[in-house]
Design a protein around this motif. Sequence first.
Motif, PDB file in Angstrom:
ATOM      1  N   TYR A   1       0.748  -1.294  -0.126  1.00 46.45           N
ATOM      2  CA  TYR A   1       0.118  -0.092   0.113  1.00 46.45           C
ATOM      3  C   TYR A   1       0.948   1.449  -0.175  1.00 46.45           C
ATOM      4  N   GLU A   2       1.723   1.401   0.765  1.00 41.41           N
ATOM      5  CA  GLU A   2       2.827   2.338   0.877  1.00 41.41           C
ATOM      6  C   GLU A   2       3.556   2.704  -0.229  1.00 41.41           C
ATOM      7  N   ILE A   3       3.919   1.535  -0.825  1.00 36.79           N
ATOM      8  CA  ILE A   3       4.765   1.697  -2.111  1.00 36.79           C
ATOM      9  C   ILE A   3       3.981   2.361  -3.289  1.00 36.79           C
ATOM     10  N   LEU A   4       2.714   1.506  -3.447  1.00 38.35           N
ATOM     11  CA  LEU A   4       1.738   2.204  -4.494  1.00 38.35           C
ATOM     12  C   LEU A   4       1.386   3.709  -4.340  1.00 38.35           C
ATOM     13  N   GLU A   5       1.049   4.220  -3.218  1.00 37.88           N
ATOM     14  CA  GLU A   5       0.691   5.210  -2.702  1.00 37.88           C
ATOM     15  C   GLU A   5       1.873   6.316  -2.919  1.00 37.88           C
ATOM     16  N   ASN A   6       2.899   5.932  -3.070  1.00 46.83           N
ATOM     17  CA  ASN A   6       4.108   6.953  -3.295  1.00 46.83           C
ATOM     18  C   ASN A   6       4.961   6.681  -4.549  1.00 46.83           C
ATOM     19  N   ILE A   7       4.536   5.894  -5.582  1.00 45.69           N
ATOM     20  CA  ILE A   7       5.040   5.744  -6.833  1.00 45.69           C
ATOM     21  C   ILE A   7       4.466   6.904  -7.765  1.00 45.69           C
ATOM     22  N   ASP A   8       5.263   7.491  -8.336  1.00 46.69           N
ATOM     23  CA  ASP A   8       4.830   8.640  -9.190  1.00 46.69           C
ATOM     24  C   ASP A   8       5.747   8.547 -10.648  1.00 46.69           C
ATOM     25  N   PRO A   9       4.736   8.458 -11.528  1.00 54.02           N
ATOM     26  CA  PRO A   9       3.073   8.509 -11.725  1.00 54.02           C
ATOM     27  C   PRO A   9       2.609   7.053 -11.031  1.00 54.02           C
ATOM     28  N   SER A  10       1.512   7.423 -10.801  1.00 52.83           N
ATOM     29  CA  SER A  10       0.805   6.162 -10.035  1.00 52.83           C
ATOM     30  C   SER A  10       0.715   5.045 -11.156  1.00 52.83           C
ATOM     31  N   PRO A  11       0.545   3.823 -10.747  1.00 58.31           N
ATOM     32  CA  PRO A  11       0.121   2.728 -11.813  1.00 58.31           C
ATOM     33  C   PRO A  11      -1.260   2.855 -12.153  1.00 58.31           C
ATOM     34  N   ASP A  12      -1.360   2.556 -13.653  1.00 60.01           N
ATOM     35  CA  ASP A  12      -2.608   2.219 -13.978  1.00 60.01           C
ATOM     36  C   ASP A  12      -3.355   1.013 -14.250  1.00 60.01           C
ATOM     37  N   LEU A  13      -2.365   0.100 -13.709  1.00 54.73           N
ATOM     38  CA  LEU A  13      -2.885  -1.291 -13.788  1.00 54.73           C
ATOM     39  C   LEU A  13      -1.883  -2.120 -12.922  1.00 54.73           C
ATOM     40  N   ILE A  14      -2.487  -3.174 -12.180  1.00 56.54           N
ATOM     41  CA  ILE A  14      -1.668  -3.776 -11.220  1.00 56.54           C
ATOM     42  C   ILE A  14      -1.818  -5.433 -11.715  1.00 56.54           C
ATOM     43  N   LEU A  15      -0.722  -6.208 -11.899  1.00 58.41           N
ATOM     44  CA  LEU A  15      -1.068  -7.307 -12.515  1.00 58.41           C
ATOM     45  C   LEU A  15      -0.432  -8.566 -11.283  1.00 58.41           C
ATOM     46  N   TYR A  16      -1.109  -9.490 -10.803  1.00 56.52           N
ATOM     47  CA  TYR A  16      -0.531 -10.603  -9.951  1.00 56.52           C
ATOM     48  C   TYR A  16      -0.471 -11.929 -10.943  1.00 56.52           C
ATOM     49  N   GLY A  17       0.714 -12.534 -10.759  1.00 56.05           N
ATOM     50  CA  GLY A  17       0.914 -13.683 -11.587  1.00 56.05           C
ATOM     51  C   GLY A  17       0.667 -15.078 -10.759  1.00 56.05           C
ATOM     52  N   GLY A  18      -0.128 -15.034  -9.763  1.00 53.56           N
ATOM     53  CA  GLY A  18      -0.655 -16.183  -9.133  1.00 53.56           C
ATOM     54  C   GLY A  18       0.306 -16.855  -7.946  1.00 53.56           C
ATOM     55  N   ASP A  19      -0.659 -17.630  -7.080  1.00 54.51           N
ATOM     56  CA  ASP A  19      -0.161 -18.427  -6.075  1.00 54.51           C
ATOM     57  C   ASP A  19      -0.618 -17.812  -4.758  1.00 54.51           C
ATOM     58  N   ASP A  20      -1.068 -18.320  -3.779  1.00 55.98           N
ATOM     59  CA  ASP A  20      -1.292 -17.659  -2.573  1.00 55.98           C
ATOM     60  C   ASP A  20      -2.336 -16.465  -2.689  1.00 55.98           C
ATOM     61  N   VAL A  21      -3.352 -16.811  -3.575  1.00 55.31           N
ATOM     62  CA  VAL A  21      -4.340 -15.493  -3.841  1.00 55.31           C
ATOM     63  C   VAL A  21      -5.174 -15.540  -2.406  1.00 55.31           C
ATOM     64  N   ARG A  22      -5.493 -16.641  -1.832  1.00 54.72           N
ATOM     65  CA  ARG A  22      -6.096 -16.486  -0.591  1.00 54.72           C
ATOM     66  C   ARG A  22      -5.532 -15.511   0.510  1.00 54.72           C
ATOM     67  N   ARG A  23      -4.327 -15.375   0.618  1.00 50.23           N
ATOM     68  CA  ARG A  23      -3.720 -14.517   1.382  1.00 50.23           C
ATOM     69  C   ARG A  23      -4.320 -13.042   0.990  1.00 50.23           C
ATOM     70  N   PHE A  24      -4.743 -12.584  -0.174  1.00 49.24           N
ATOM     71  CA  PHE A  24      -5.286 -11.472  -0.449  1.00 49.24           C
ATOM     72  C   PHE A  24      -6.742 -11.148  -0.387  1.00 49.24           C
ATOM     73  N   VAL A  25      -7.423 -12.487  -0.663  1.00 48.15           N
ATOM     74  CA  VAL A  25      -8.826 -12.313  -0.585  1.00 48.15           C
ATOM     75  C   VAL A  25      -9.415 -13.538   0.359  1.00 48.15           C
ATOM     76  N   ASP A  26     -10.473 -13.045   1.239  1.00 47.78           N
ATOM     77  CA  ASP A  26     -11.003 -14.017   2.097  1.00 47.78           C
ATOM     78  C   ASP A  26     -12.466 -13.324   2.315  1.00 47.78           C
ATOM     79  N   THR A  27     -13.254 -14.046   3.217  1.00 44.52           N
ATOM     80  CA  THR A  27     -14.724 -13.372   3.415  1.00 44.52           C
ATOM     81  C   THR A  27     -14.379 -12.085   4.156  1.00 44.52           C
TER      82      THR A  27
END
Length: 701
Positions: free
Chosen positions: A25-51
């Motif tokens: 979060y801190e990295i994304l908030e401070n990159i200039d210019p900000s990213p237009d798109l974020i890509l994730y290449g897989g594995d341990d998706v459950r760490r990022f999304v649960d109920t």
Amino acid sequence: MRGQADNMRIFAFSDWRTQPIEPLYEILENIDPSPDLILYGGDDVRRFVDTTQNHFHKLAKTVDADLGFVLGNDDHPENLQHLKLQTSRVTDLHRNPLEKDGIALIGQSGDIGSTAMGYIQYPEEEATKHLETLHSKVSNDIIALVSHTPPHGTLDYAQRYESGRIGSHAVKKFASNTGPLFVLCGHVHQFGGETAHTDYSPVLNVASHDFEQSPGRIAIIDILEDGRELNLDIRHTTVKKCARDLQGVGRSLAATSSLSRLTQVGGTRVEELKDAGMATISDIAAASKAEMKSATTIPEYFIDKIQAHATAYAEQETIIRDAHKFAALRDDETVLIDIETNLEQDRVWCIGLYSYPTDEFTQLVSLDDEQSLIERFQEYLLEQRKPRLIYYAGNSFDEGRLSEAADRCNVALAELVDEWVDLCVIARETIFQPEEGHDLDAIASGLGFLFEHPNVTGLEIGGAFSTYQSEGEVPDDGWEKYLEYNRDDTLAIKHILDFMSQNGPNEETLGRIDERNSPEDRDDYGIAEAPITAETESEAVIDSSVSETQSEDTAHASEPLWAKRDPYDVIENKDPIAHWTESDPINAEASSVPLCSACGRMLVEEDERKQLTVDNESRYLCQSGCGETSSKNSGCKKDTSSSDHNSEPHSDPTQVGSTDRSSSAAKVICHDCGDLVREDRATGKLRINDGQTLWYCPTCT
């Protein structure tokens, strides 16, 4: 490359298995210019999304971007079937192409072509059909491919669970036919942080290692439109490097990233220095030795080195101490040496040698016969009359690998060498530059050495030779570049030794040494010709064709874990649960029933579950093991580094019964190097994503 698209910045990462999520979060908030798109290449998706949370959505929302992801081979379908993965900002690229700013992004999840690698697996022919189907649905001519599995032959050589290329022929064929803007992949951790330029597209591997405290790798891709041309600017970095270079990141993250650049400063010392009020490199450079001794428990010996390195950063210059230690090594008894091996480090194929007595560079090469190579090395040592051998490694690499090769070949070397000297060990005590670490390329470049192939890495060379061993595949450009790299490294050691022996840096010696070691003058030291015979080339062609055929046959011979139905059928067979909203994608107040992080089962009763907490991150597992509660293949995944893929559900294949009658201790397999080690001598580390204990030998701890 031609096309019509807008400028775009992409933030990409993959295989985020042990790395903390919050710093993103801190990295994304401070990159200039900000990213237009974020890509994730897989594995341990459950760490990022649960109920209770959707970090994917929140990360994208932080910078008003979109996020596209694919699943990895270790993302368990039953783990994910309860969850709402896609949102207005988050797209599963395997299910739905994402068209953004004139570019269509297509995804391929899981492992392709394997029969025993994880939960989500696809035969090659199914992956081919899938990619063609997705491609037919997009309207943009310009596409980019996100595949967890790399294309076959590129950044795909594995050695943890099996040695050989594990890339996909289907992904390579699709990329070759369509020429995507780039191919983004993960899966093969050791090639994370690398970009390979192929005939069809640049291929980026953005995987991070899954060892404890492994750095989080990131790629920043800038797509720049120039008239009718699209150009890519690709930069690989890490979370710590980003935090160090960006303005505005939190003080704690910035301090950790900054201080960890210093020699002898790791996690506990970072915290100790911060607690002592020394949160920046400048603070340490300005402090006196007495102040550091009184404020910390760091030994005086290390304080000297830490302060020297901090001063080098603060003053942006090289700090030299005790240069006389080098002068004693530069004499008529010294030979410099650098070797090349395969990735497994159990086969030496190239030995570079520089002799001070004769001022000659000699290169011994054998691609197919290590015995003859070591025997020629033995003859060389006899001619040099028991020399001192100096190499640059920091971990006794050259000495250890050559000694092992001599043992394999039953060739006596020990009595032919006066002494072995690892110059990196001395450099760590004496040379401090405004750079992290003491790698050969950093130290030699800092002292003025010009490398002929600065972008070639030892990992690339090891992968090329391992591929030659397993498949008979010769690099497209031959071996010359790699032999020049070996010569570079050997003469870089000479440069350091010459430079330091002449009383350290001054304009006169630096200029003279630069001239003598320029790439142009280096041609005076010729490289060897790699012994590629017509027979070898013929075998290479045969092996390559057999490899592809075997890969396809294997897909039919033994059905993957989920071959009878697509993993997405499992994921979609229940309505997803989410206690978060898109306006509030992290709901810490939700009182949902926890799910097992390994199999996805709802754990209603407290005695059904056990909680794991590491670094403020918590996960739940089935108390009695997933195999007790499900007849399907939904048990907690164990480390498949064992060759036995038919282990009982509750057995740990890293545990091996001891055959040593002198000890009853069990043996385990080191998660890093694969060596067998007694459990009482190994270190066990908990991996929170699946509750598994990973074992490390004393060397890899």
